[in-house]
Design a protein around this motif. Sequence first.
Motif, PDB file in Angstrom:
ATOM      1  N   ARG A  49       7.982 -49.021   6.972  1.00 39.53           N
ATOM      2  CA  ARG A  49       7.286 -49.723   5.891  1.00 39.53           C
ATOM      3  C   ARG A  49       7.384 -51.236   6.090  1.00 39.53           C
ATOM      4  N   ALA A  50       8.548 -51.707   6.522  1.00 47.21           N
ATOM      5  CA  ALA A  50       8.706 -53.137   6.773  1.00 47.21           C
ATOM      6  C   ALA A  50       7.845 -53.600   7.943  1.00 47.21           C
ATOM      7  N   ALA A  51       7.486 -52.654   8.827  1.00 49.53           N
ATOM      8  CA  ALA A  51       6.615 -52.984   9.960  1.00 49.53           C
ATOM      9  C   ALA A  51       5.144 -53.002   9.562  1.00 49.53           C
ATOM     10  N   GLY A  52       4.839 -52.641   8.306  1.00 51.37           N
ATOM     11  CA  GLY A  52       3.477 -52.754   7.812  1.00 51.37           C
ATOM     12  C   GLY A  52       2.687 -51.462   7.794  1.00 51.37           C
ATOM     13  N   LYS A  54       1.555 -47.715   6.376  1.00 54.76           N
ATOM     14  CA  LYS A  54       1.460 -47.016   5.092  1.00 54.76           C
ATOM     15  C   LYS A  54       1.549 -45.504   5.268  1.00 54.76           C
ATOM     16  N   ASP A  55       0.798 -44.964   6.228  1.00 48.65           N
ATOM     17  CA  ASP A  55       0.793 -43.517   6.467  1.00 48.65           C
ATOM     18  C   ASP A  55       0.828 -43.283   7.975  1.00 48.65           C
ATOM     19  N   PRO A  56       1.981 -43.581   8.609  1.00 47.82           N
ATOM     20  CA  PRO A  56       2.023 -43.612  10.072  1.00 47.82           C
ATOM     21  C   PRO A  56       2.245 -42.248  10.705  1.00 47.82           C
ATOM     22  N   VAL A  57       1.736 -42.141  11.925  1.00 47.83           N
ATOM     23  CA  VAL A  57       2.081 -41.052  12.840  1.00 47.83           C
ATOM     24  C   VAL A  57       2.897 -41.680  13.957  1.00 47.83           C
ATOM     25  N   LEU A  58       4.059 -41.106  14.269  1.00 49.24           N
ATOM     26  CA  LEU A  58       4.894 -41.625  15.340  1.00 49.24           C
ATOM     27  C   LEU A  58       4.434 -41.079  16.684  1.00 49.24           C
ATOM     28  N   GLN A  96      -2.867 -44.035  23.313  1.00 52.00           N
ATOM     29  CA  GLN A  96      -3.019 -43.094  22.208  1.00 52.00           C
ATOM     30  C   GLN A  96      -3.298 -43.821  20.892  1.00 52.00           C
ATOM     31  N   GLY A  97      -3.541 -45.118  20.986  1.00 54.39           N
ATOM     32  CA  GLY A  97      -3.864 -45.905  19.801  1.00 54.39           C
ATOM     33  C   GLY A  97      -2.660 -46.356  19.023  1.00 54.39           C
ATOM     34  N   ALA A  98      -1.467 -46.238  19.624  1.00 54.55           N
ATOM     35  CA  ALA A  98      -0.233 -46.570  18.911  1.00 54.55           C
ATOM     36  C   ALA A  98       0.253 -47.969  19.262  1.00 54.55           C
ATOM     37  N   GLU A  99       0.798 -48.646  18.275  1.00 49.64           N
ATOM     38  CA  GLU A  99       1.443 -49.945  18.473  1.00 49.64           C
ATOM     39  C   GLU A  99       2.907 -49.711  18.836  1.00 49.64           C
ATOM     40  N   ALA A 161       3.700 -46.356  16.631  1.00 45.05           N
ATOM     41  CA  ALA A 161       3.105 -45.727  15.449  1.00 45.05           C
ATOM     42  C   ALA A 161       1.653 -46.131  15.315  1.00 45.05           C
ATOM     43  N   ALA A 162       0.892 -45.261  14.703  1.00 49.64           N
ATOM     44  CA  ALA A 162      -0.510 -45.542  14.365  1.00 49.64           C
ATOM     45  C   ALA A 162      -0.767 -44.986  12.980  1.00 49.64           C
TER      46      ALA A 162
END
Length: 351
Positions: A49-52, A54-58, A96-99, A161-162
Amino acid sequence: MPSLSYRDAGVDIDAGEAFVEAIKPLARATDRPGVMGGLGGFGALFDLRAAGFKDPVLVATTDGVGTKLKLAIAAGAHRAVGVDLVAMCVNDLVVQGAEPLFFLDYYATGRLRAEEAREVLAGIAEACRLAGAALIGGETAEMPGLYGAEDYDLAGFAVGAAERGTLLPKPLTGGEAVIGIAADGVHSNGFSLVRRILAESGAALDAPAPFAPETSLAEALLIPTRLYVKPVLELHRAGLIKAAAHITGGGLPGNLPRVIGTGFRAELDAALWPVPPVFRWLAEEGRVAPEEMLRVFNCGIGMVVLTDDPITVLHRLHELGERAFEIGEIVPAAADEEKIRILRPARWPAP
């Protein structure tokens, strides 16, 4: 009989603890929003949540550097393989679109050499900072008897996460352009073959590279894997790409099909991108057939993206300092047909 200690058996606990203290500033320099605590705990903590999110997939990846480490050890050049370790993991996340969020490393050796290990960790920290991933943990293992005193091995673990619904790849419709983004060199795959070619050629690592005489052969071969995180994420966030593939072991034939759905194939023209001189030298010196070169090495293309808007994508990539080329397209194909077809460029040397 005198009593034995762990140090007598080849493991120096004090040196290991001193090494962890020495690398803490390197890890702190990679901090990003979401990091909780620091090195030294039994586990690493990260607040999504602190990384911004809201509804992440790892998304998680793990990889190593392979036998490129043998060249780094022989040449006494260790920082580049630390960069390689991170790049091999985070480049797999971003397709895979993840940061990338955070990274952990595993460094195993026969005998801990603090300065050598610190060079590796400095490369890891540098790459983490460039990729936007925090170095939040790791393990240093001294294992005499399992590794030679001069040897070490590396493994890396990245988590990204994305937001749900933003993952890649997206469904293809046909007609998408295939954009290849240039590699900086051999990167981190195929080094068992590179080492075999070196052994048979008799080339010295400290001699000028036959294909780049302004640098040594070791420096040319140890150029680290390019980090593609920022350009691919920027294209993805702008809605410009449908899929991406990190071109590692297996080359284009082994990696691009992984992001192409049923009913399509990629048709590539290998004459549309420049083949770096290192690959031409390897092909000639090792008498390696073109098909084998394309199956083992990246051959100059380290990342591929698929897009409906190649003009905008190429423009954005060039603005970001990337060398990129339109190298083919996605076409309809029967389910039992090959997923990729590569036309052989006439300039490839004959084996």
